[in-house]
Scaffold this active site. Structure first.
Site, short mmCIF file in Angstrom:
data_model
loop_
_atom_site.label_atom_id
_atom_site.label_comp_id
_atom_site.label_asym_id
_atom_site.label_seq_id
_atom_site.Cartn_x
_atom_site.Cartn_y
_atom_site.Cartn_z
N ASN A 368 0.84 -1.20 0.00
CA ASN A 368 0.00 0.00 0.00
C ASN A 368 0.87 1.25 0.00
O ASN A 368 1.74 1.39 0.88
CB ASN A 368 -0.88 0.02 1.25
CG ASN A 368 -1.73 1.28 1.31
OD1 ASN A 368 -2.73 1.42 0.61
ND2 ASN A 368 -1.32 2.22 2.15
N GLU A 369 0.64 2.12 -0.96
CA GLU A 369 1.35 3.39 -1.06
C GLU A 369 2.83 3.23 -0.72
O GLU A 369 3.39 4.00 0.06
CB GLU A 369 0.73 4.43 -0.12
CG GLU A 369 -0.69 4.76 -0.50
CD GLU A 369 -1.13 6.13 -0.04
OE1 GLU A 369 -0.47 6.71 0.84
OE2 GLU A 369 -2.13 6.62 -0.56
N ASN A 424 -5.06 5.05 -4.54
CA ASN A 424 -5.60 5.84 -3.44
C ASN A 424 -5.51 7.30 -3.87
O ASN A 424 -4.40 7.81 -4.05
CB ASN A 424 -4.75 5.69 -2.17
CG ASN A 424 -4.61 4.25 -1.71
OD1 ASN A 424 -5.37 3.38 -2.13
ND2 ASN A 424 -3.66 3.99 -0.81
N TYR A 430 -6.71 16.37 0.59
CA TYR A 430 -5.36 16.84 0.91
C TYR A 430 -4.88 17.89 -0.09
O TYR A 430 -4.17 18.81 0.26
CB TYR A 430 -4.36 15.69 0.89
CG TYR A 430 -4.50 14.73 2.03
CD1 TYR A 430 -4.51 15.19 3.34
CD2 TYR A 430 -4.62 13.37 1.82
CE1 TYR A 430 -4.64 14.31 4.40
CE2 TYR A 430 -4.73 12.49 2.87
CZ TYR A 430 -4.76 12.97 4.16
OH TYR A 430 -4.88 12.09 5.19
N TRP A 504 -12.33 5.29 2.23
CA TRP A 504 -11.43 5.30 3.37
C TRP A 504 -12.04 6.22 4.41
O TRP A 504 -12.04 7.41 4.19
CB TRP A 504 -10.02 5.79 2.97
CG TRP A 504 -9.05 5.58 4.08
CD1 TRP A 504 -8.59 6.52 4.96
CD2 TRP A 504 -8.43 4.35 4.43
NE1 TRP A 504 -7.73 5.93 5.85
CE2 TRP A 504 -7.62 4.60 5.56
CE3 TRP A 504 -8.52 3.03 3.94
CZ2 TRP A 504 -6.88 3.60 6.19
CZ3 TRP A 504 -7.78 2.05 4.56
CH2 TRP A 504 -6.96 2.34 5.66
N LYS A 525 -11.58 10.11 8.85
CA LYS A 525 -12.23 9.93 7.55
C LYS A 525 -13.36 8.92 7.61
O LYS A 525 -13.98 8.61 6.59
CB LYS A 525 -11.20 9.50 6.50
CG LYS A 525 -10.23 10.62 6.19
CD LYS A 525 -9.35 10.34 5.02
CE LYS A 525 -8.28 11.41 4.93
NZ LYS A 525 -7.30 11.35 6.05
C1 GCB Z 1 -3.61 6.58 2.67
C2 GCB Z 1 -3.18 5.40 3.46
C3 GCB Z 1 -4.03 5.23 4.69
C4 GCB Z 1 -4.23 6.57 5.37
C5 GCB Z 1 -4.96 7.49 4.41
C6 GCB Z 1 -5.19 8.89 4.99
O1 GCB Z 1 -3.40 6.67 1.51
O2 GCB Z 1 -3.15 4.23 2.71
O3 GCB Z 1 -3.39 4.33 5.54
O4 GCB Z 1 -4.89 6.47 6.57
O5 GCB Z 1 -4.20 7.64 3.27
O6 GCB Z 1 -6.19 9.10 5.64
O7 GCB Z 1 -4.35 9.75 4.76
#
Ligand code: GCB
Length: 734
Positions: A368-369, A424, A430, A504, A525
């Site tokens: 992931n990322e 993602n 952001y 998310w 979130k």
């Molecule tokens: C993401 C991550 C996740 C974070 C989310 C965030 O891309 O994979 O673990 O919690 O962003 O809320 O920034």
């Protein structure tokens, strides 16, 4: 026959520097300090110890101990003998205690969640709770028994292959054991039962059983499960017995049309879940798992991304039972570690070995990322290649997937390593504008029409205390979260090629490094708060889109005091029309889908009611003269920086772009200090991302002012003022 003995009671927990305390498992030592912000939760080595009498062992029986989750590494010591070392906080492992057992025993388990450079995760946006936070059991088995040790295997592997046209399934059943002469397999069906005897060769059996008129595992519509029982037989006598549930389903993924289940289009639309809860940390029991699943069902989601690590077996079981399609993954996340390869491979091996039989799982997530805090190096590519090969070796039936960070270039050599991909994206939260999300996917899809692409994460933080009639990015209001998700829901509905989409997150969760949006230590979130009970308005948007249970939901119930003469009252509903009543009188009936906005004149206090058939919901709103300041996240008045008479356009200011400011060494230094401050409140991952060249490239066109606006309260008003003053001291070169 095997005997399973619960082993959660009567442990002593000892954290260095504190007196030992009695605990019952599951237990984490970070339930409080891992959720209160400050990025200062205790990470170290603590011990759990337990005195117990030797269980009765007859005729060569053996005694194993099973840990369903000890985070992050564990050493098991029985009566002074070091029996096992396990690395990885999310998988099951077992240890054979037999040889070290005495009449009275002292078991010591030393558990460690301290930072290191080889066990994933080390950098991520969630709390790395330490402790024995899942169940522990003793398993007493006869001398000859099904395998228990290898990668925490259940000892049985079931691979159903469905032929839709013939409506049957070839079910390959494999078992592993250390003895016995044959294995008897039995699968009860709706038409009787299937029974086979399998010869053991080298401790292994392989049997193919055809299920005719197979009852399919058909997602949320009909998640039918079969059970296969395996009996280990020696000299005609059954010595050990295990069973596994499985489901027969066919799926494939089309780059243009998305996900298909059992031959028909079945768009995967759902949410992600972390395993924690306010006050409990990661130490959850079946009760909490079931409560979470009830929320998923209410929402009407048909898929879950179980992020960012292996979840409890009980939870995958619930997904099987409820027909929820699962994305499963390991915590190879945010930061690639040179010394982490062996652990990533080991965690993947355990994940697949332990979870293989769950019909709910359709893919294995490699990472992931992973480029969030670094670049794509040959070493990183190689680790992904090896992980990918391992997955295919262990499982030829499921594709591999990765969740990419938005700043990963679409032509990166990392993307084609996995079978399918997802991104993602957080445009509109952001960084950037909401419409950049669809631009991104449409561009990707046009460039790579043959590649499967999905939306693995998207979301916006909201604190239910904050409200606004002019919601905007970075204000943490419940209303902006709705604006954000309304946009994305439409995006998703218009793009059937997105193979799976996951909000998310379903629940707010602990990220001790965060301090934003009026709360410390939480990522907000979630569509539901960290208590897993309080549903935010955005929850009902998705419920309106996905659930078939008719309902109406009035948004803004917590937003009582309003200053405007006319206010918008929004109803989320899956009914075809909704009537709004104000103070007992009908205002208007609207037909539509999902979102029903009404304009309501405000004079004093009003009772608002939404009605559709049998469904109704009500709330109170009140006209006030001055805004209720408790609704405001940004307490300081927004300052219009450029009203100031002394603004000099020949010098730098916060109106300049990030690109322009980073060109000049003096403004770049000022910018650097501000960015440090801004990202500090969003935890380690944000700090790491600061150095990402690609991210900087993407931000180059953004003005510093707009970035500050998005950053919520992490840059206070005073700081913005002095920042601008400092920039104004520096002359632009003509
Ligand atoms: C993401 C991550 C996740 C974070 C989310 C965030 O891309 O994979 O673990 O919690 O962003 O809320 O920034």
């Amino acid at each position: 026959m095997r005997q399973i003995i619960p082993f959660n009671d009567n442990w002593n927990f000892h954290k260095p520097g504190e007196p030992a305390v009695a605990v019952t498992l599951p237990h984490t030592w970070n339930a409080i300090d891992g959720q209160d912000g400050g990025n200062d939760y205790w990470r170290g080595t603590a011990t759990y110890s337990k005195l117990f009498a030797k269980p009765e062992l007859k005729d060569g029986e053996r005694c194993f101990i099973e840990f369903c989750g000890a985070a992050m590494t564990a050493d098991v010591i029985l009566n002074g003998d070091h029996l096992a070392h396990h690395e990885g906080g999310y998988s099951t492992f077992r240890v054979d205690l037999t040889e070290a057992l005495e009449e009275d025993n002292l078991l010591v388990v030393s558990v460690d969640n301290s930072a290191n450079d080889r066990v994933y995760p080390q950098m991520a946006d969630f709390t790395f709770y330490g402790g024995i936070y899942r169940d522990v059991k003793l398993i007493v088995v006869p001398a000859e028994h099904f395998e228990l040790l290898k990668d925490g295997t259940p000892g049985i592997k079931v691979t159903p292959e469905v032929r839709l046209r013939e409506r049957d399934a070839y079910v390959a059943v494999e078992t592993w054991s250390n003895g016995g002469s044959e294995v008897w397999l039995e699968i009860p069906t709706e038409h009787g039962k299937e029974f086979r005897k399998a010869e053991i060769g080298n401790g292994h059996t392989y049997t193919n059983i055809i299920l005719k008129n197979v009852h399919l595992w058909d997602g949320v519509n009909d998640p039918h499960l079969y059970t296969v029982t395996a009996k280990l037989v020696k000299n005609g006598e059954v010595v050990d017995e295990i069973s596994a549930r499985f489901g027969c389903r066919e799926f494939h993924i089309d780059p243009e049309k998305g996900f298909f289940l059992n031959g028909r289009s079945y768009p995967l639309r759902g949410v992600s879940r972390h395993q924690d809860r306010i006050g409990l940390g990661s130490a959850l029991t079946l009760k909490e798992h079931e409560e979470d699943m009830a929320v998923v069902r209410e929402l009407g989601a048909n898929t879950l991304r179980l992020a960012h690590y292996q979840h409890a077996q009980e939870f995958y079981d619930l997904c099987d039972e409820n027909g929820i399609i699962v994305w499963a993954e390991i915590p190879y996340i945010s930061k690639h570690m040179t010394n982490g390869k062996a652990n990533a491979l080991a965690q993947m091996k355990e994940l697949i070995t332990q979870c293989y039989n769950h019909p709910s799982i359709v893919c294995w997530g490699l990472s992931n990322e992973i480029t969030a805090s670094g670049t794509v190096t040959e070493e990183l590519l190689q680790d992904h290649r090896e992980l990918n090969e391992l997955c295919h070796e262990l499982d030829s039936t499921r594709p591999t997937v990765m969740a990419h960070a938005f700043m990963l270039e679409k032509d990166s050599p990392l993307i084609p390593i996995a079978d399918i991909a997802s991104y993602n994206l957080y445009f509109g939260w952001y960084l950037g504008e909401l419409t950049q999300n669809e631009q991104f996917f449409d561009e990707y899809h046009a460039t790579y029409p043959d590649r499967v692409i999905g939306f693995s994460e998207y979301g916006a933080d909201a604190n239910t205390a904050f409200h606004s009639s002019q919601p905007e990015k970075g204000d943490y209001t419940e209303e902006y979260q709705c604006v954000y998700h309304e946009h994305i829901l439409k995006l998703i509905e218009e793009r059937p090629y997105l193979w799976a989409t996951h909000v998310w997150n379903l629940f707010d969760f602990a990220a001790d490094g965060r301090d934003e949006g009026g709360k410390k230590g939480e990522n907000q979130k979630g569509l539901v708060e960290f208590d897993h009970k309080t549903k935010k308005d955005a929850f009902y948007l998705y419920k309106a889109a996905w659930s078939k249970e008719p309902f109406v939901h009035l948004c803004g119930k917590r937003y009582v005091d309003r200053v405007e003469e006319k206010t918008e009252i929004k109803v989320y509903s899956n009914c075809e029309s909704v009537t709004l009543c104000v103070d007992g009188r009908k205002l208007e009936t609207k037909s539509g889908r999902t979102v029903f906005p009404f304009t309501v004149p405000l004079t004093g206090e009003h009772k608002i009611e939404a009605v559709s058939g049998e469904c109704r919901d009500s709330m109170t709103v009140r006209r006030v003269n001055t805004p209720n300041s408790s609704y405001l996240f940004r307490k300081q008045a927004v300052i219009n920086w450029f009203d100031a008479a002394d603004y000099d356009p020949s010098c730098y200011s916060i109106k300049d772009t990030m690109g322009a400011l980073s060109q000049n060494p003096r403004t770049a230094a000022i910018l650097g200090r501000m960015m440090k401050r801004m990202t500090a409140s969003r935890g380690d991952v944000a700090k790491g991302a600061n150095n990402n060249a690609n991210l900087q490239k993407m931000m180059a066109g953004l003005s510093l002012e707009s970035l500050i606006k998005q950053a919520g309260d992490s840059v206070p008003g005073e700081m913005i003022r002095s920042l601008n003053a400092a920039l104004q001291q520096i002359k632009k070169e003509s």
